[in-house]
Design an enzyme around this catalytic site. Sequence first.
Site, PDB file in Angstrom:
ATOM      1  CG  LEU A 162      49.014  33.858 -12.940  1.00  0.00           C
ATOM      2  CD1 LEU A 162      47.727  33.446 -12.261  1.00  0.00           C
ATOM      3  CD2 LEU A 162      48.697  34.701 -14.166  1.00  0.00           C
ATOM      4  CE1 TYR A 213      57.969  27.518  -0.641  1.00  0.00           C
ATOM      5  CE2 TYR A 213      55.903  27.925   0.517  1.00  0.00           C
ATOM      6  CZ  TYR A 213      57.292  27.890   0.511  1.00  0.00           C
ATOM      7  OH  TYR A 213      57.988  28.226   1.637  1.00  0.00           O
ATOM      8  CE1 TYR A 223      52.649  30.685  -0.005  1.00  0.00           C
ATOM      9  CE2 TYR A 223      51.441  28.623  -0.083  1.00  0.00           C
ATOM     10  CZ  TYR A 223      52.014  29.698  -0.728  1.00  0.00           C
ATOM     11  OH  TYR A 223      51.942  29.794  -2.103  1.00  0.00           O
TER      12      TYR A 223
END
Length: 340
Positions: A162, A213, A223
């Site tokens: 998550l 990531y 991002y």
Amino acid sequence: MAVTAKRMAHLSIRRGALGAAKTKRTRDVAVHAGGGLPIDLRGKRVFVAGVADDQGFGWAIAKAMAQAGAKVAVGTWVPALNIFETSLRRGKFDESRKLPDGSLFELAAVYPLDAGYDTMEDVPEDVKNNKRFAKYDRWTVSEVAERIKEDFGGLDILVHSLANGPEVSKPLLETSRNGYLAAISASSYSFVSLLQHMGPIMPQGSAAMSLTYIASERIIPGYGGGMSSAKAALESDTRVLAYEAGRKWGVRVNTISAGPLGSRAAKAIGFIDDMINYSGVNAPLHEKDLSAGEIGSTAAFLCSPLASAVTGVTMYVDNGLHAMGLATDSKALDRSNQDA
């Protein structure tokens, strides 16, 4: 002569033992040659935090664990729980629930979860009274840990799948303090909290893992909102937790740095399709698409006894994109432009 006879007897016994061992090794090799080296999670209790549909990495990990024989429970963000359970009940996920033998994998439990809160005392009154939360109880991290202990007696594998950055579309220079801290809280500290509360019910030899990531260590414009910082923190915490949880409970801790996938959650970033195209052009394994199932399989391996000596690792599952230092489709490499 007595000494010689005694030595001969010893050698004979030793040769017999070695022969037996050789026979056992040969038999073991034959078993593996015939049946492969399976990822066996039979009897393992798994909790995957962060499953709200059948498209993302969390679902793929849950499915892979179930295929390996584990009993899998998931935690779903409270406001998304009703839709998830309804879709599950009505068979909307049946196609993606199919295992190689044609059967459907079953979830042992679905728990409401908001990993942004450790205890109910941490929850603001407006959240407690929100109709999306009010109809559920025991959904903070500590309470879900208690429920898992009550329902399953403990936990063998913890998966953190998550993340949330409310200002992910903003450049870092435009990110507010609250937005930045929210990203850190939901995307990295939540893993610390989950392990804090789940660790005491995890036996020695258990495993915990998260998903990260490449933006943690490379600049990915777009991002934003503190998410790159949150992923960097998550990877650093993985190493520290590997030491602390390893020494305290004998629990291994790793993280998977996954390549881009067009999941529902990833689409919130806004440019996920561009990242998938970029990877398809520039990754060493550029001719194959990355699938969620590949992350699921890697997670199952990392949490299995086959990886019993692996901890503190960031495992890249991205078709090799992380290894590249030059974009092969860069206009700077166009020699016709240089000659002009």
